[in-house]
Design a protein around this motif. Structure first.
Motif, short mmCIF file in Angstrom:
data_model
loop_
_atom_site.label_atom_id
_atom_site.label_comp_id
_atom_site.label_asym_id
_atom_site.label_seq_id
_atom_site.Cartn_x
_atom_site.Cartn_y
_atom_site.Cartn_z
N ASP A 1 0.87 -1.16 0.00
CA ASP A 1 0.00 0.00 0.00
C ASP A 1 0.91 1.22 0.00
OD1 ASP A 1 -2.08 1.69 0.30
OD2 ASP A 1 -2.92 0.70 2.07
N LEU A 2 1.03 1.86 -1.15
CA LEU A 2 2.03 2.92 -1.32
C LEU A 2 1.35 4.21 -1.73
CD1 LEU A 2 4.95 3.95 -1.73
CD2 LEU A 2 4.97 2.78 -3.93
N ARG A 3 1.58 5.26 -0.97
CA ARG A 3 0.99 6.55 -1.29
C ARG A 3 2.09 7.59 -1.47
NH1 ARG A 3 -4.05 8.88 -0.90
NH2 ARG A 3 -3.93 11.12 -0.87
N LEU A 4 2.06 8.31 -2.58
CA LEU A 4 3.06 9.35 -2.86
C LEU A 4 2.42 10.71 -2.61
CD1 LEU A 4 4.63 7.98 -6.17
CD2 LEU A 4 5.25 7.46 -3.81
N VAL A 5 3.14 11.55 -1.90
CA VAL A 5 2.62 12.87 -1.53
C VAL A 5 3.58 13.94 -2.01
CG1 VAL A 5 2.05 14.37 0.44
CG2 VAL A 5 1.47 11.94 0.54
N HIS A 6 3.06 15.02 -2.62
CA HIS A 6 3.89 16.17 -2.97
C HIS A 6 3.78 17.16 -1.83
CE1 HIS A 6 4.40 20.14 -5.29
NE2 HIS A 6 5.58 19.65 -4.98
N GLY A 7 4.86 17.36 -1.09
CA GLY A 7 4.79 18.26 0.06
C GLY A 7 6.14 18.42 0.71
N ASP A 8 6.15 19.19 1.80
CA ASP A 8 7.38 19.41 2.56
C ASP A 8 7.48 18.31 3.62
OD1 ASP A 8 9.49 20.20 4.09
OD2 ASP A 8 8.78 22.26 4.40
N GLY A 9 8.40 17.39 3.38
CA GLY A 9 8.55 16.24 4.27
C GLY A 9 9.03 16.61 5.66
N ARG A 10 9.53 17.84 5.85
CA ARG A 10 9.97 18.22 7.20
C ARG A 10 8.78 18.23 8.16
NH1 ARG A 10 12.35 23.58 7.46
NH2 ARG A 10 10.37 23.93 6.41
N LEU A 11 7.58 18.32 7.60
CA LEU A 11 6.39 18.33 8.45
C LEU A 11 5.87 16.91 8.69
CD1 LEU A 11 4.60 21.27 6.58
CD2 LEU A 11 6.04 21.40 8.63
N GLY A 12 6.52 15.92 8.09
CA GLY A 12 6.01 14.56 8.18
C GLY A 12 4.68 14.47 7.46
N HIS A 13 3.86 13.53 7.88
CA HIS A 13 2.52 13.41 7.29
C HIS A 13 1.58 12.93 8.40
CE1 HIS A 13 -0.17 13.28 3.89
NE2 HIS A 13 -0.58 12.10 4.28
N ALA A 14 1.01 13.91 9.10
CA ALA A 14 0.24 13.61 10.32
C ALA A 14 -0.98 12.71 10.10
CB ALA A 14 -0.17 14.92 10.99
N PRO A 15 -1.70 12.81 8.95
CA PRO A 15 -2.93 12.03 8.84
C PRO A 15 -2.74 10.52 9.03
CG PRO A 15 -2.82 13.65 7.08
CD PRO A 15 -1.51 13.70 7.78
N TRP A 16 -1.55 9.99 8.72
CA TRP A 16 -1.35 8.54 8.86
C TRP A 16 -0.38 8.17 9.98
CZ3 TRP A 16 -2.09 10.50 3.82
CH2 TRP A 16 -3.33 10.11 3.29
N ALA A 17 -0.03 9.16 10.79
CA ALA A 17 0.86 8.89 11.91
C ALA A 17 0.09 8.13 12.99
CB ALA A 17 1.41 10.20 12.45
N PRO A 18 0.72 7.39 13.89
CA PRO A 18 2.17 7.29 13.98
C PRO A 18 2.74 6.23 13.03
CG PRO A 18 1.15 6.10 15.79
CD PRO A 18 0.02 6.75 15.01
N TYR A 19 4.01 6.37 12.73
CA TYR A 19 4.70 5.46 11.82
C TYR A 19 5.62 4.53 12.61
CZ TYR A 19 2.96 8.78 8.46
OH TYR A 19 2.12 9.58 7.72
N ASP A 20 5.62 3.28 12.21
CA ASP A 20 6.52 2.33 12.85
C ASP A 20 7.97 2.63 12.48
OD1 ASP A 20 4.40 0.63 14.00
OD2 ASP A 20 3.90 0.29 11.89
N HIS A 21 8.14 3.15 11.26
CA HIS A 21 9.49 3.49 10.80
C HIS A 21 9.44 4.75 9.95
CE1 HIS A 21 9.68 -0.82 11.72
NE2 HIS A 21 10.88 -0.49 12.20
N ILE A 22 10.50 5.55 10.09
CA ILE A 22 10.63 6.76 9.27
C ILE A 22 12.04 6.75 8.68
CG2 ILE A 22 10.68 9.30 9.29
CD1 ILE A 22 8.67 9.26 11.59
N VAL A 23 12.14 7.02 7.38
CA VAL A 23 13.46 7.04 6.74
C VAL A 23 13.54 8.26 5.85
CG1 VAL A 23 12.71 5.46 4.87
CG2 VAL A 23 15.14 5.67 5.41
N ALA A 24 14.66 8.98 5.96
CA ALA A 24 14.84 10.19 5.15
C ALA A 24 16.03 10.01 4.22
CB ALA A 24 15.05 11.40 6.06
N ALA A 25 15.86 10.52 2.99
CA ALA A 25 16.93 10.43 1.99
C ALA A 25 17.57 11.79 1.77
CB ALA A 25 16.37 9.89 0.67
N ALA A 26 17.28 12.74 2.66
CA ALA A 26 17.87 14.08 2.58
C ALA A 26 18.15 14.52 4.02
CB ALA A 26 16.90 15.04 1.90
N GLY A 27 19.24 15.27 4.18
CA GLY A 27 19.66 15.60 5.55
C GLY A 27 19.69 17.09 5.81
N GLY A 28 19.17 17.49 6.98
CA GLY A 28 19.18 18.90 7.37
C GLY A 28 20.12 19.14 8.54
#
Ligand code: SAH
Length: 277
Positions: free
Chosen positions: A191-218
């Motif tokens: 079940d894969l959903r793609l979202v166009h947005g600012d990932g720094r905000l995460g994606h609250a509607p489907w939280a909490p997440y068992d795992h989070i992985v980022a491919a960009a670093g701040g």
């Protein structure tokens, strides 16, 4: 499956997180989970799919070429079987430009347009193995619900969808978001959903997440990621380390009593930027 050292072997190092980076448990409650809904494919995605016919006659469609890549990763010490199996299944050459397709199974990062790059397979495998080694993944035998920040061309999202029950992947650049939609058009695993947005905000509607992985670093770990990580869950992300003067790979585990971090080796990921474009 690989096992990272038990958490007690690592210093907590919470003092190294930016001031206020770690909320107290219970702060900023996340929304209850909702079931992931399938997305309707975009008409453009279907049209773009026509442009991604892989070069013929190069043997890239053969499972053997991926099996050799997996064999090399295994020889280098990667031992997480589900991750290796996912790498053997996803056709990386379909996610990069035709001109680069012959390099798709070398252990190299490749440009994906718009100044961004797809990480080399060994780095992707290492990050996914770290996720697969979390307390929650051991409990579930899989990754559960995953948030990915930085969809890029969609390659890692495809891998995640084979390892997880549900994946939400966010990309800030619309052209890359659309490119990933095209690459993943017709992809039926998980079940894969793609979202166009600012990932720094995460994606609250489907939280909490068992795992989070980022491919960009701040410079700092966004607060939203910590808030949206489930208790027992694990986050893996590159982050700037002022002590080392570069990026390191950060692993954060959330327990009932709070967040615990481990800083692993130096890494080089594209910058985590703000806003969407
Ligand atoms: N996992 C990807 C790698 C993409 S490179 C793949 O398999 O192709 C990292 C991506 O992070 C880039 O596409 C970049 O645009 C994106 N990115 C950077 N900052 C972001 C942000 N705040 N939100 C979402 N995506 C971001």
């Amino acid at each position: 499956m690989s096992r990272s050292p038990r958490p007690t072997r690592f210093p907590l190092g919470l003092d190294r997180l930016p001031a206020g980076a770690l909320p107290t448990p219970g702060q900023a409650p996340v929304q209850p989970r909702e079931p992931l809904r399938p997305q309707r494919p975009l008409a453009e995605a279907a049209r773009d799919a026509l442009h991604r016919a892989p070069p013929a006659g190069l043997g890239l469609d053969s499972a053997a070429v991926r099996a050799r890549m997996v064999q090399r990763l295994r020889a280098e010490g990667l031992a997480c079987e589900p991750v290796l199996q996912a790498l053997a299944r996803v056709e990386r050459h379909r996610f990069v430009d035709t001109a680069l397709a012959t390099q798709a199974y070398e252990d190299t990062s490749l440009p994906i347009g718009h100044g961004q790059t797809i990480s080399k397979p060994s780095v992707v495998a290492h990050m996914l193995s770290l996720l697969h080694d979390s307390e929650r993944a051991r409990e579930l035998g899989a990754l559960g619900r995953v948030l990915e920040i930085g969809t890029g061309c969609g390659y890692q999202a495809a891998l995640l969808s084979l390892l997880a029950r549900g994946v939400v992947s966010i990309e800030r650049l619309r052209p890359l978001h659309e490119k990933a939609r095209a690459h993943l058009h017709g992809w039926r695993a998980g079940d894969l959903r793609l979202v166009h947005g600012d990932g720094r905000l995460g994606h609250a509607p489907w939280a909490p997440y068992d795992h989070i992985v980022a491919a960009a670093g701040g410079d700092v770990l966004p607060q939203a990621w910590l808030d949206q990580l489930a208790v027992g869950g694990r986050l893996v992300a590159p982050v700037h380390d002022a002590y080392r003067g570069g990026q390191v790979l950060l692993v954060v585990d959330r327990s009932a009593s709070g967040w615990r971090e481990q800083r692993l080796g130096a890494v080089h990921f594209v910058p985590l930027k703000s806003g969407r474009a």
